[in-house]
Design a protein around this motif. Structure first.
Motif, short mmCIF file in Angstrom:
data_model
loop_
_atom_site.label_atom_id
_atom_site.label_comp_id
_atom_site.label_asym_id
_atom_site.label_seq_id
_atom_site.Cartn_x
_atom_site.Cartn_y
_atom_site.Cartn_z
N MET A 19 3.09 -10.20 1.09
CA MET A 19 1.72 -9.74 1.10
C MET A 19 1.51 -8.58 0.14
SD MET A 19 -0.97 -10.53 2.63
CE MET A 19 -2.47 -10.00 3.25
N GLN A 20 2.48 -7.62 0.19
CA GLN A 20 2.40 -6.48 -0.71
C GLN A 20 2.46 -6.94 -2.17
OE1 GLN A 20 1.70 -3.47 -0.42
NE2 GLN A 20 1.88 -3.03 1.75
N ASP A 21 3.31 -7.90 -2.45
CA ASP A 21 3.43 -8.42 -3.81
C ASP A 21 2.12 -9.07 -4.25
OD1 ASP A 21 6.00 -7.56 -4.03
OD2 ASP A 21 6.90 -9.50 -3.55
N LEU A 22 1.49 -9.77 -3.36
CA LEU A 22 0.23 -10.44 -3.66
C LEU A 22 -0.85 -9.40 -3.97
CD1 LEU A 22 -1.22 -13.12 -3.89
CD2 LEU A 22 -1.75 -12.95 -1.45
N ILE A 23 -0.90 -8.33 -3.20
CA ILE A 23 -1.87 -7.26 -3.45
C ILE A 23 -1.56 -6.59 -4.78
CG2 ILE A 23 -2.70 -5.02 -2.62
CD1 ILE A 23 -2.32 -6.05 0.22
#
Length: 103
Positions: free
Chosen positions: A1-5
């Motif tokens: 999720m952090q990577d996507l953000i």
């Protein structure tokens, strides 16, 4: 999720950079076009002024020759009128007086 953000934020940053670069390019192009337009206008005016300077003596000479020709014709007509008046002036005056007096 952090990577996507992070990817979304990075893509947004890149998109803003691209947009800013395009905006700077647009402003630069508009300035360049305005400069080119002014340069073309100045070049045209300079060429026109040179043509005028080259043509002016010939035009002035032609106008002067035409003016001298007109003066010559006017002088000839004036001379003819003076001759006619010298020959027929008394007759004309007598005819006018007779018409005015109703004779």
């Amino acid at each position: 999720m952090q990577d996507l953000i992070k990817q979304i934020v990075e893509m947004d940053r890149q998109a803003r950079e691209i947009t800013d670069a395009a905006q700077r390019e647009k402003v630069s192009s508009e300035k360049e076009v305005a400069g080119k337009r002014e340069q073309i206008r100045n070049d045209y005016l300079e060429r026109a002024r040179k043509r005028i300077a080259l043509n002016e003596p010939g035009e002035r000479a032609a106008a002067e020759a035409e003016w001298n020709e007109k003066k010559k014709k006017i002088a000839e007509l004036s001379s003819k009128l003076d001759d006619l008046y010298a020959k027929n002036g008394d007759t004309w005056v007598n005819a006018i007086v007779a018409r005015v007096l109703g004779e």
